[in-house]
Motif scaffolding. Structure first.
Motif: not given
Ligand SMILES: *[C@@H]1O[C@H](CO)[C@@H](O)[C@H](O)[C@H]1NC(C)=O
Ligand SMILES: *[C@@H]1O[C@H](CO)[C@@H](O)[C@H](O)[C@H]1NC(C)=O
Ligand SMILES: *[C@@H]1O[C@H](CO)[C@@H](O)[C@H](O)[C@H]1NC(C)=O
Ligand SMILES: *[C@@H]1O[C@H](CO)[C@@H](O)[C@H](O)[C@H]1NC(C)=O
Ligand SMILES: *[C@@H]1O[C@H](CO)[C@@H](O)[C@H](O)[C@H]1NC(C)=O
Ligand SMILES: *[C@@H]1O[C@H](CO)[C@@H](O)[C@H](O)[C@H]1NC(C)=O
Ligand SMILES: *[C@@H]1O[C@H](CO)[C@@H](O)[C@H](O)[C@H]1NC(C)=O
Length: 565
Positions: A55, A58, A92
């Motif tokens: 990711i 996000n 996610l």
């Molecule tokens: C998605 O974003 C959130 C908030 O910034 C973060 O804490 C989280 O680690 C992220 N998720 C991934 C799978 O990268």
């Protein structure tokens, strides 16, 4: 600019970008992996090895739905298989399902006979086209249809598999045909790839409609370069059809990649208009000019907006873009409403898709798949990038089109379990099951003994680990998959940590484990973090969680009883 200069100009530009087709490489993702396609493995299910999803960005505001990626190319895992992903905040980038079908194209859900189904092409990928066949799986991941193009069984191509509201399929065929190539500097008795599309009644296998490019579109309209092609063994790919859809008026919209054009075809096969290319009937605004495009779609029945994936490059733009057009079919004008691109401004030389997630809403999100580059992205309606993800390093694996769609999977398999006695942890998964909210683990001293509740954990992704430290266990363990209203969806086989066994016997639903070790807080459980809950946690935490999950009253009462013991 003369015709020849235009052709050469486009080809030259394309070559430049093809050579430099390294979009931005985020971090060092994939660098430790020989093929640049890192993959995951699981303890409870050794058969599946999906890509490791990275990711890059996000944000909140993602649309509902699961993400469909047909992993193509040659991943290190060897599994170029269809994959479904969960991008909900708690899970996610985690796998939902993958299945053993090689080189899937156009993998997604559609409706067939009123039921939600999975559809895709699978087969052998050749140089820009394929030889395979079309599959339809039901919600249990069982094949309910498998068919080929009519009269061209061996030539069923990979570029399109759309099911219409009449339960017919739109598919494409690439077939060699003799043609005069003198317009492109070739032999008078040369060979082209003709592109045919068929509409097939899936249930009966009967041909409903057929159209071929060579009858209607001249070789002189191509922007492709002849090169060494043009013989029977290596036909000139002059059209390269890569999308087909049918509208409510019975007219078709097709994309010809090396025409730089989208065509509207009447129900009797005549070309109604060309949008783009050398003989465009439309005046295309400068910022809307596209090249080597994929996936031309009307947004809705109005036919006032169209989406395409503009691979490019064009004279003006060197990266690939999803484009949302305003199309006026009377005035014959095309203007750009929005362009969509990821944080890397990736150039994807071939393949790609743009999906409008809710065509009925002006506030819809958009979903972009980068085709031959392993990137996908989601945008809000004003073009703001909300999700930026990749499933391999740049220039490694592919995903022809990616989609975000609703899907409920109810596998007919049983859940999988692995018990690591040293780590005091059970690992549970169920390939394709979307309704599992949490897992309850039960233990017994015999496979046909009485199964007593031991511990629970919220489903955290493809595989959930259930912490068993401090929980008194019998010899065997089984896991129960539980849905959001507390109902049992399925049971795993039993394991003693060494083997798997069929199990029977009574289930004692009482939370009667005497352990007092609670490994988790209420919040962790309620928000679905990866933490786990052992049995007999405090009354408040158990209650809060159960109510939060909307469990049936009966179960809440059971928790209270346990707490009072
Ligand atoms: C998605 O974003 C959130 C908030 O910034 C973060 O804490 C989280 O680690 C992220 N998720 C991934 C799978 O990268
Ligand atoms: C996938 O299917 C092929 C052909 O049926 C089989 O040989 C192979 O073992 C399967 N792979 C896995 C991991 O199940
Ligand atoms: C899918 O098809 C299989 C095999 O015909 C059948 O057992 C199963 O019940 C079907 N599942 C659904 C959800 O229709
Ligand atoms: C293409 O279509 C024409 C007219 O519809 C037909 O005569 C011809 O056989 C078709 N060719 C192929 C290769 O299907
Ligand atoms: C291609 O040839 C046809 C038939 O001669 C002609 O009508 C058309 O204008 C030509 N198109 C281009 C782009 O040269
Ligand atoms: C057609 O467009 C109008 C406004 O542009 C919209 O209100 C209507 O819902 C659209 N109809 C369809 C079938 O999409
Ligand atoms: C675009 O939408 C996002 C929410 O998705 C919002 O935060 C942002 O302010 C909007 N930008 C503009 C220019 O309207």
């Amino acid at each position: 600019m003369g015709m020849k200069t235009l052709v050469l100009g486009l080809v030259a530009l394309r070559c430049v970008y093809a050579k430099d087709s390294v979009s931005f490489d985020f971090d060092t993702y994939g660098k430790d992996d020989a093929s640049g396609a890192p993959y995951q493995t699981f303890k409870s299910n050794a058969d599946v090895k999906p890509p490791q999803m990275q990711i890059n960005k996000n944000e909140t505001g993602l649309a509902d739905g699961l993400v469909f990626v047909g992993v193509d190319g040659a991943p290190t895992s060897g599994q170029n298989w269809p994959t479904i992903w969960d991008f909900s905040p708690d899970r996610l980038g985690t796998l939902v399902w993958t299945g053993n079908y090689t080189e899937p194209f156009d993998f997604r859900t559609q409706t067939y006979k009123g039921e939600p189904v999975l559809t895709f092409w699978s087969g052998e990928l050749l140089d820009g086209y394929g030889h395979g066949s079309y599959y339809i799986l039901n919600q249990s991941y069982a094949e309910i249809a498998h068919f080929s193009a009519v009269g061209y069984e061996e030539l069923s191509d990979l570029h399109e598999f759309t099911i219409t509201s009449d339960d017919t399929a739109l598919v494409i065929i690439y077939t060699p045909k003799q043609a005069d190539l003198s317009d492109v500097g070739g032999e008078k008795d040369g060979w082209i790839f003709d592109c045919i599309f068929q509409e097939i009644d899936i249930a009966s296998g009967k041909l409903v409609f057929e159209w071929n490019a060579s009858t209607h579109v001249g070789v002189n309209e191509t922007v492709n370069e002849l090169g060494d092609a043009g013989s029977e063994g290596s036909p000139f790919d002059y059209f390269h059809m890569n999308s087909v859809l049918k509208d409510a008026n019975g007219e078709y919209l097709i994309s010809g990649r090396v025409m730089d054009a989208v065509f509207k075809i009447s129900s009797s096969g005549d070309i109604i208009w060309r949008l783009g290319g050398k003989q465009s009937d439309f005046d295309v605004a400068d910022e809307a000019v596209f090249a080597f495009q994929h996936d031309a779609r009307w947004v809705d029945g109005n036919q006032t907006r169209m989406t395409i994936f503009d691979n490019g490059p064009t004279d003006a733009v060197g990266y690939s873009r999803g484009l949302l057009f305003a199309v006026d079919q009377d005035a014959k004008t095309v203007s750009l409403i929005h362009e969509f691109y990821n944080g890397a401004k990736t150039f994807a030389k071939f393949e790609g898709s743009l999906q409008v997630l809710d065509p009925s809403s002006s506030d819809t999100n958009y979903f972009l798949g980068y085709g031959n580059q392993p990137f996908l992205a989601e945008f809000s309606s004003n073009g703001t990038l909300l999700l930026d993800a990749q499933f391999g390093a740049t220039n490694t694996v592919n995903g022809y089109r990616t989609y975000k769609l609703p899907w409920t999977g109810k596998p007919i398999t049983t859940p999988d379990i692995h018990l690591d006695t040293d780590a005091h942890t059970a690992y549970v998964s169920w390939n394709g099951a979307t309704e599992v909210q949490w897992w309850d683990v039960y233990s017994a001293n015999a496979t046909n003994g009485t199964w007593r509740y031991a511990a629970s954990a919220n489903r955290t992704g493809f595989e959930t680990s259930v912490e068993l430290g401090g929980v008194s266990l019998g010899t065997y363990l089984r896991a129960k998959a539980v849905n959001g209203s507390g109902g049992a969806l399925g049971w795993s086989r039993a394991t003693d940590g060494k083997g798997l066994f069929d199990a029977s016997g009574d289930v004692d639903e009482k939370r009667n484990n005497t352990s007092s070790s609670s490994t988790v807080s209420t919040t962790a459980r309620a928000t679905g973090s990866s933490a786990t809950v052992a049995a007999a946690t405090s009354a408040t935490s158990g209650l809060a969680v159960r109510i939060g999950r909307g469990m049936v009253e009966k179960v809440v009462v059971a928790v209270v009883v346990v707490a009072l013991v």
